[in-house]
Motif scaffolding. Structure first.
Motif, PDB file in Angstrom:
ATOM      1  N   LEU A 152       0.776  -1.144  -0.219  1.00 33.41           N
ATOM      2  CA  LEU A 152      -0.003   0.085   0.104  1.00 33.41           C
ATOM      3  C   LEU A 152       0.815   1.165   0.118  1.00 33.41           C
ATOM      4  O   LEU A 152       0.578   2.248  -0.645  1.00 33.41           O
ATOM      5  N   LYS A 153       2.059   1.266   0.833  1.00 33.06           N
ATOM      6  CA  LYS A 153       2.854   2.427   0.754  1.00 33.06           C
ATOM      7  C   LYS A 153       3.506   2.608  -0.335  1.00 33.06           C
ATOM      8  O   LYS A 153       3.598   3.669  -0.758  1.00 33.06           O
ATOM      9  N   ASP A 154       3.926   1.545  -0.956  1.00 31.79           N
ATOM     10  CA  ASP A 154       4.721   1.744  -2.362  1.00 31.79           C
ATOM     11  C   ASP A 154       3.811   2.175  -3.457  1.00 31.79           C
ATOM     12  O   ASP A 154       4.243   2.965  -4.280  1.00 31.79           O
ATOM     13  N   ALA A 155       2.422   1.754  -3.181  1.00 31.71           N
ATOM     14  CA  ALA A 155       1.580   2.296  -4.306  1.00 31.71           C
ATOM     15  C   ALA A 155       0.893   3.601  -4.084  1.00 31.71           C
ATOM     16  O   ALA A 155       0.171   4.206  -4.843  1.00 31.71           O
ATOM     17  N   GLY A 156       1.301   4.143  -2.905  1.00 34.84           N
ATOM     18  CA  GLY A 156       0.895   5.584  -2.384  1.00 34.84           C
ATOM     19  C   GLY A 156      -0.672   5.721  -2.103  1.00 34.84           C
ATOM     20  O   GLY A 156      -1.474   6.689  -2.225  1.00 34.84           O
ATOM     21  N   VAL A 157      -1.115   4.483  -1.549  1.00 31.12           N
ATOM     22  CA  VAL A 157      -2.520   4.341  -1.356  1.00 31.12           C
ATOM     23  C   VAL A 157      -2.853   4.035   0.282  1.00 31.12           C
ATOM     24  O   VAL A 157      -1.971   3.485   0.770  1.00 31.12           O
ATOM     25  N   SER A 158      -3.783   4.468   0.824  1.00 32.87           N
ATOM     26  CA  SER A 158      -4.179   4.149   2.057  1.00 32.87           C
ATOM     27  C   SER A 158      -5.156   3.005   2.245  1.00 32.87           C
ATOM     28  O   SER A 158      -5.897   2.897   1.154  1.00 32.87           O
ATOM     29  N   LEU A 181     -12.442   1.591  -2.120  1.00 34.88           N
ATOM     30  CA  LEU A 181     -11.880   0.406  -2.487  1.00 34.88           C
ATOM     31  C   LEU A 181     -11.707   0.389  -4.141  1.00 34.88           C
ATOM     32  O   LEU A 181     -10.854  -0.004  -4.387  1.00 34.88           O
ATOM     33  N   LEU A 182     -12.678   0.732  -4.809  1.00 34.99           N
ATOM     34  CA  LEU A 182     -12.702   0.607  -6.290  1.00 34.99           C
ATOM     35  C   LEU A 182     -11.651   1.312  -6.695  1.00 34.99           C
ATOM     36  O   LEU A 182     -11.057   1.117  -7.727  1.00 34.99           O
ATOM     37  N   THR A 183     -11.483   2.733  -6.147  1.00 32.22           N
ATOM     38  CA  THR A 183     -10.344   3.667  -6.512  1.00 32.22           C
ATOM     39  C   THR A 183      -8.855   2.837  -6.213  1.00 32.22           C
ATOM     40  O   THR A 183      -8.219   2.903  -7.214  1.00 32.22           O
ATOM     41  N   THR A 184      -9.109   2.392  -5.154  1.00 29.35           N
ATOM     42  CA  THR A 184      -7.763   1.735  -4.690  1.00 29.35           C
ATOM     43  C   THR A 184      -7.142   0.597  -5.622  1.00 29.35           C
ATOM     44  O   THR A 184      -6.133   0.444  -6.050  1.00 29.35           O
TER      45      THR A 184
END
Lengths: 294, 435
Positions: free
Chosen positions: B164-170, B178-181
């Motif tokens: 999650l960190k590497d992709a820059g999402v929380s 969830l869909l956006t992530t």
């Protein structure tokens, strides 16, 4: 029957022990299953008579019809794939090539492993993310082998072939060794090459072994269960739910022993029919021998 | 560990087809067991690591009781089948382990089980000392038929912090997030969500949670009660539409039906960073701890299922295995001894030993002993979730009678992988027997 034809042949009494065991452990349970197929029973309490209900439901059940086709398909594919491979390997293994014994020993190994272990092994090897498919995407694509119908059936056929080819190879190896050498010597004198010898001497001489091996394959194919249980669990959806697995599902997952018994009987009927047809078509029932003077 | 309850269905049962005829033949047979059985109670439990605690309990009980308890364990894969075959015969246990809900309904219907309201009247703590959302799972036709034992297992949303960190999402809090992530993760070449579709029951988890969030627990309660219209309701169709959208967005990749949880496939995806999330029962923690201890130490995160904006279900609702239960056979000759044994289920000693091996009991006093747990922080997190959950949805396959499981699995798998559509899913669920 003349007295001369019975000379040296065992009397009926010899068959009594086997007949008793067969009756006790095959016929009696079979009769019980017949009775159960006309009842409704979930394993608790006593079965209740349900008439033709199970049979009625089964014959209208698309999954059942599909499962029979699938059993036949798996059988046919098994025979078509395994027979040529095991004949070639068997005939080869009957010769005297260098390293033959070592190589034969190696490819007999799958036969020594339990089909359960074999299925678990192949499941791991074929894992789409960590197994072979992830390293060979040019061949396997996304590796969704067990998630699509064709892939799942292919894997089932492949794993059975991998496991059982050695058994049939063994049969052909023995049979090929029993072919009289004089036939080959005669053919050589007439100038026939290896290929001609194979097609005109070996294959015809293997005729009875081919029938034996194919009957084993058919019986094995129709009752394929372990591989389905471990590799696909009948999925995706019901795409690999063959009759044997469907029977298990009905009996031990849904606790519907009446329906499971009906499936079991249907399978017995189909298997009997198929083997009768095979025996007739191949002339196996005539007990003709290829050996001289017998 | 009750994660084996899942393994039960998937574990290898060699030659079971043959065993069918044999076990049928054995049914009529003898039940001759040696010794005096009159002064004993038999307790039948699922055979696994938790038996250690159960053996201790039985020993403790036998020290003071005249009627001796005997613990019988059946290896996991055979438990349900064995139970089904012995329960109506002479070898039936006095007390037995089960999953509550639909899993005991057939026995209740057959009149084999003792309603426990009599025992509870004499000893109210048999009810009041357990979390209500858990206790209620073993209520059938308005009467209690089970006392919670072992531990609860809510389904949680696990994630890989590093991915999650590497992709820059929380961690997404809502379905839309969830869909956006999912889209972001996909663009980074990561499978957003690991799914062991080959086992089928992990796929079912997505259905039972989303249905609860969209429609609230009432829809499933109605449906399981026999109201077939519930499956065709607008809420049901809405939930199916949302699932379709998630699958079509590539959230699970394309080969999830070739992946299994039971052979470690989907947990490995999460642990190796090939996937970012996995929705799984709380046993995921110990599974990962066995196979990928370093990952658990540094990067394993956990949370609840996303909320659905405008959904009728409380975002605090849970789904999963509420707990296991002891049910009592109506024909037991020693109801008093059974009652005395059941009292142990809310004792401090029991709670401590279960926590000690990583199980999370559901007694109201569990909170006092959480510090003794295998992983106090994780146990406390779960306990708070369960204690505060307004509703706890028992897994669909266990809420319905065993006969329904196969149909549910097939329907769920076919809808997910696109072999069938919403109408076919609804029709399949409508064909189920009422729970």
């Amino acid at each position: 029957m003349t007295s001369s034809s019975t000379v040296g042949r065992p009397g009926f009494a010899w068959a009594v022990p086997a007949a008793v065991f067969f009756g006790l452990f095959a016929l009696v349970p079979l009769l019980l299953v017949v009775v159960l197929s006309f009842t409704r029973w979930n394993g608790i309490g006593s079965p209740r008579f349900a008439g033709l209900e199970n049979w009625d439901k089964l014959l209208d059940d698309p999954v059942m019809v599909n499962s029979l086709w699938l059993s036949l398909l798996l059988t046919v594919l098994g025979v078509v794939v395994q027979t040529p491979i095991s004949i070639l390997l068997g005939v080869w293994a009957a010769g005297h090539q260098r390293n033959r014994a070592v190589l034969s020993a190696i490819y007999f190994v799958p036969l020594l492993l339990s089909i359960t272990a074999v299925s678990v092994l192949w499941r791991a090897v074929l894992d789409p993310n960590f197994g072979v498919p992830s390293q060979a995407t040019w061949l396997f694509g996304d590796g969704n082998l067990l998630g699509v119908r064709a892939g799942a059936i292919g894997v089932l056929v492949f794993v059975s072939t991998w496991q059982f080819t050695p058994l049939h190879t063994l049969i052909y190896q023995g049979a090929a060794r029993a072919v009289p050498r004089v036939l080959y010597q005669a053919a050589q004198i007439d100038g026939a090459g290896t290929v001609r010898q194979f097609f005109h001497i070996t294959l015809p001489q293997l005729r009875n072994s081919i029938v034996t091996s194919m009957i084993l394959m058919v019986v094995g194919g129709l009752t394929t269960f372990d591989t389905v249980l471990i590799l696909t669990q009948g999925g995706p959806g019901t795409d690999t739910t063959n009759s044997a697995y469907y029977m298990y599902q009905k009996g031990f997952k849904s606790f519907d022993f009446g329906a499971a018994s009906a499936i079991a009987l249907l399978l017995v009927l189909v298997a009997t029919l198929v083997s009768l047809v095979m025996v007739r078509l191949t002339g196996y029932d005539k007990m003709r021998s290829t050996m001289e003077g017998v | 560990m009750q994660r084996h309850t899942r393994l039960l269905r998937t574990t290898v049962v060699g030659g079971a087809a043959l065993a069918m005829t044999l076990s049928l033949a054995a049914c009529g047979g003898s039940g001759a067991s040696a010794g005096k059985e009159q002064d004993k109670i038999h307790i039948l439990v699922y055979g696994d690591a938790t038996n250690k605690v159960e053996k201790q309990l039985v020993d403790t009980f036998n020290k003071t009781s005249d009627v001796k308890a005997v613990l019988d364990t059946i290896p996991g894969a055979d438990y349900q089948t064995k139970l089904q075959t012995v329960i109506s015969g002479k070898q039936a246990p006095d007390l037995f382990f089960n999953w509550g809900g639909g899993s005991i309904k057939p026995y209740v219907d057959a009149g084999l089980l003792m309603p426990l309201d009599g025992l509870i009247e004499k000893d109210p703590r048999l009810k009041s000392d357990f979390l209500p959302s858990v206790f209620n799972t073993a209520v059938v036709d308005g009467k209690p038929y089970g006392i919670p034992m072992r531990g609860t297992q809510p389904v949680l949303m696990f994630h890989n912090k590093k991915v999650l960190k590497d992709a820059g999402v929380s961690v997404p809090r809502t379905w839309d997030e969830l869909l956006t992530t999912v889209k972001t993760l996909k663009s980074k070449g990561v499978t957003p969500i690991a799914l062991g579709g080959g086992d089928k029951w992990p796929t079912q988890m997505w259905f039972q949670y989303l249905y609860d969030r969209v429609a609230g627990p009432e829809l499933f309660a109605k449906a399981a009660g026999g109201d077939k219209n519930a499956w065709a309701s607008p809420d049901s169709k809405k939930a199916l539409g949302m699932l379709r959208e998630l699958v079509d967005a590539g959230a699970f990749g394309t080969n999830y039906d070739s992946v299994k949880f039971t052979d470690g496939g989907s947990p490995a995806l999460l642990a190796t960073g090939k996937a970012a999330f996995e929705l799984m029962g709380s046993w995921e923690y110990s599974t990962l701890k066995d196979a990928h201890p370093d990952f658990v130490k540094s990067d394993l995160g956990y949370g609840t299922f996303p909320t659905v904006t405008g959904g009728k279900g409380d975002p605090a609702n849970l789904a999963g295995n509420t707990n296991n239960y002891y049910s009592v056979l109506k024909s037991t000759k020693h109801p008093d001894a059974v009652a005395a044994f059941l009292k142990l289920m809310y004792s401090d000693g029991f709670v401590k030993s279960q926590l000690g091996i990583g199980n999370l009991p559901t007694t109201t006093n569990t909170a006092l002993f959480l510090a003794d747990a295998d992983n106090p922080e994780y146990s406390k997190y779960q306990y708070d979730l369960v204690a505060k959950a307004p509703a706890f949805q028992l897994s669909w396959d266990q809420a319905y009678p065993p006969a329904a499981a196969t149909t549910i699995y097939t329907a769920v798998q076919q809808f997910f992988n696109g072999q069938s559509d919403a109408d076919a899913f609804i029709a399949a669920m409508q064909s189920l027997p009422a729970a």
